[in-house]
Design a protein around this motif. Structure first.
Motif, short mmCIF file in Angstrom:
data_model
loop_
_atom_site.label_atom_id
_atom_site.label_comp_id
_atom_site.label_asym_id
_atom_site.label_seq_id
_atom_site.Cartn_x
_atom_site.Cartn_y
_atom_site.Cartn_z
N VAL B 22 0.86 -1.18 0.00
CA VAL B 22 0.00 0.00 0.00
C VAL B 22 0.90 1.24 0.00
O VAL B 22 1.87 1.31 0.74
CB VAL B 22 -0.94 -0.01 1.23
N VAL B 32 1.54 -6.83 -9.02
CA VAL B 32 0.98 -6.44 -7.73
C VAL B 32 0.92 -7.67 -6.83
O VAL B 32 1.34 -7.64 -5.68
CB VAL B 32 -0.43 -5.82 -7.92
N ALA B 46 -0.61 -4.31 -12.50
CA ALA B 46 -1.45 -3.12 -12.37
C ALA B 46 -2.08 -2.82 -13.72
O ALA B 46 -1.41 -2.85 -14.74
CB ALA B 46 -0.59 -1.94 -11.91
N ILE B 52 -1.00 2.09 -5.22
CA ILE B 52 -1.75 1.01 -4.56
C ILE B 52 -2.38 1.57 -3.28
O ILE B 52 -1.68 2.16 -2.44
CB ILE B 52 -0.81 -0.17 -4.22
N THR B 53 -3.71 1.38 -3.13
CA THR B 53 -4.38 1.89 -1.93
C THR B 53 -4.82 0.78 -0.98
O THR B 53 -4.99 1.01 0.21
CB THR B 53 -5.63 2.72 -2.32
N ILE B 55 -4.51 -3.71 -0.35
CA ILE B 55 -4.22 -5.10 -0.73
C ILE B 55 -5.21 -5.95 0.07
O ILE B 55 -5.21 -5.88 1.30
CB ILE B 55 -2.77 -5.51 -0.37
N ALA B 70 -6.97 -6.27 -4.98
CA ALA B 70 -6.31 -5.04 -4.53
C ALA B 70 -7.02 -3.86 -5.19
O ALA B 70 -7.82 -4.04 -6.12
CB ALA B 70 -4.83 -5.05 -4.93
N ARG B 71 -6.75 -2.68 -4.67
CA ARG B 71 -7.30 -1.48 -5.31
C ARG B 71 -6.18 -0.45 -5.47
O ARG B 71 -5.20 -0.47 -4.72
CB ARG B 71 -8.44 -0.87 -4.47
N MET B 72 -6.36 0.42 -6.45
CA MET B 72 -5.36 1.47 -6.66
C MET B 72 -6.07 2.77 -7.03
O MET B 72 -7.21 2.76 -7.48
CB MET B 72 -4.38 1.05 -7.77
#
Lengths: 447, 74
Positions: B22, B32, B46, B52-53, B55, B70-72
């Motif tokens: 993160v 990622v 990605a 990356i915000t 995991i 995950a989010r980004m």
């Protein structure tokens, strides 16, 4: 005689070994992971031991768990199948120490054949041909060029004390040789602290032809002809056949005899496979030896009328070759396709629950699998779902039967490589027997 | 203004290793998470350049195809 046999494997090979061992009247047990608990052969075992986890290291590679299961059930022997612990000398040793027979060669032989340079040295000493190579190259350019001319192009420049393909440089002609040697020396001195290099003849578009061997404990060796396993993707075999197309029978049989004699010279006493590269201009050269049952053993059984698992078990029990397996005859032709749970275009794995599982049937059709409708292809192990084997009086008939069988096959849930298999079976080079290890990568994309 | 982008598993498998943390700035296709399925390692990259915000998985987790792992922010 082994009254009770524990199978330390899963899927198609566990089901396959169980079939023969039961027919021989033996009591058969299995180890299985929690994810494999519902597979049909697990339910058919006389006893079963569930591993603590699904990962290979927590199940089919957990040596202590497997040996404890063997002792708990009073098993006389462990059949390791293929893959997993089948070529692990430490496991074979542990079995011996636990007083359970390991159905395979001695730990020393497994170790010697597992170490590739040692295996090459031993097999060269036992009389098998190797890829032609030079000795260590001298420093002078003139001498290097002379070595290249003597060997013949194309060549591969290889670090003498390297491995893993690191530093290998091809040279297609003498014009490219000196630069390739300089590059290889530079990489070798950095990677292996040793600039010594040598030349090996580069085998272009090689074929993979292997010989099925069996030896009894009195040193009597036989070969059960050959299999052509040239159709591969990233060293994973996809189509295998017995016998090998487009090589003179006399040449194949002569190499089979030499391979059998070489394996006997190792002090080997079980079944095994000598894998070789073949090129029409170069002939055969030793690749490696597998000291276990092969995934593709079925095509050999179909053209020789033998049961290689029975031969393996009885040889392990100490029987003599003539009692176990008279000299085999080669009748007809057999082709196997491996059905994998993978996307036929991207080759990505495609695990999942199997809804429909309609496998082909008919004369000359054999299916080896560990799965059934309602079971699941999990991501924990290799992607093979089933092997479909078609046998005919000749190669065209076997290929036609296999194509028809694959078109009948219905598997829903996971994606499968069946479209790729059908594409290969129609390829002009494949059909004419011009197979080589680059065949799949050279195919046109599947539409 | 930045947007949130989901990073999804391309197939069913287990998480072999987490390659990004993160707060990491990543470029498109940077790994990622690496998944393991059927003895193959498959990196999930990605989808775009960004940071990356979140995991959402840990090593050894079983993930399904299409699952957000995950989010980004992009």
């Amino acid at each position: 005689m082994y009254k009770t046999i524990l199978i330390a494997n899963r899927g198609a090979v566990a089901a396959r070994v169980m079939r023969t061992a039961k027919r021989m009247g033996r009591e058969v047990g299995v180890v299985h992971s929690p994810a494999d608990a519902d597979l049909p052969y697990v339910g058919q075992a006389a006893f079963r031991a569930e591993a603590p986890g699904n990962r290979a290291s927590e199940s089919y590679l957990d040596q202590d768990f497997i040996i404890a299961a063997a002792k708990r059930f009073g098993a006389d022997a462990i059949h390791p199948g293929y893959g997993f612990l089948s070529e692990n000398p430490g496991f074979a040793q542990k079995c011996a120490e636990a007083g359970v027979a390991f159905i395979g060669p001695s730990p020393d032989v497994i170790r010697a054949m597992g170490e590739k340079t040692e295996a090459r040295r031993k097999m060269a000493a036992a009389g098998l041909p190797m890829v032609p190579s030079s000795g260590a190259l001298p420093d002078s350019d003139e001498a290097v060029l002379k070595a290249g001319d003597e060997l013949g192009y194309p060549v591969l420049v290889k670090p003498a004390n390297g491995g893993g393909g690191i530093g290998m440089q091809p040279a297609l002609s003498s014009r490219e040789l000196l630069a390739a040697v300089a590059r290889a020396r530079s990489v070798a001195s950095r990677a292996f602290a040793d600039a010594e290099v040598y030349l090996e003849r580069l085998v272009e578009r090689p074929r993979h032809i292997e010989f099925q061997i069996a030896v009894d404990r009195f040193g009597k060796a036989r070969h059960f002809f050959e299999r052509d396993c040239s159709v591969q993707r990233r060293h994973q075999k996809v189509i295998e056949e017995a016998g090998a197309p487009a090589v003179p029978r006399a040449e194949l049989d002569a190499m089979g005899e030499r391979a059998a004699a070489a394996v006997a010279a190792l002090g080997y006493s079980t079944i095994g496979t000598v894998e070789m590269l073949y090129h029409p201009d170069i002939g055969f050269s030793f690749l490696e030896m597998n000291t276990r049952l092969q995934v593709e053993h079925g095509v050999t059984e179909e053209v020789t009328g033998t049961d290689l698992v029975e031969i393996q078990i009885r040889l392990a029990e100490g029987e003599a070759m003539d009692a176990v397996a008279p000299r085999p005859k080669l009748t007809g032709h057999s082709v196997q396709a491996r059905i994998y749970a993978e996307d036929p275009k991207t080759f990505l794995p495609s695990p999942g629950a199997i809804a429909d599982f309609d496998m082909p049937e008919g004369e000359g059709i054999r299916v080896d699998t560990g799965f059934a409708a309602g079971t699941t292809i999990t991501p924990f192990y290799d992607p093979m779902i089933a092997k479909v084997i078609a046998t005919g009086t000749d190669r065209p008939e076997a290929i036609a039967k296999l194509s028809a069988a694959l078109r009948q096959t219905r598997i829903s849930g996971p994606k499968t490589n069946i479209p790729l298999l059908l594409h290969i079976l129609q390829d002009a080079d494949f059909v004419s027997g011009r197979v080589h290890t680059g065949l799949i990568s050279g195919l046109s994309p599947i539409s | 203004m930045s947007k949130t982008k989901d990073i999804r598993s391309s197939l069913t498998g287990t998480v072999w290793k987490i390659d990004a943390s993160v707060g990491d700035s990543v470029s498109e296709d940077d790994p990622v998470v690496t998944l393991e399925s059927m003895k193959m390692e498959i990196p999930v990259g990605a989808p775009l350049d960004g940071v990356i915000t979140e995991i959402l998985v840990t090593e050894n987790d079983l993930v399904e195809e299409g699952q957000v792992i995950a989010r980004m922010s992009v």
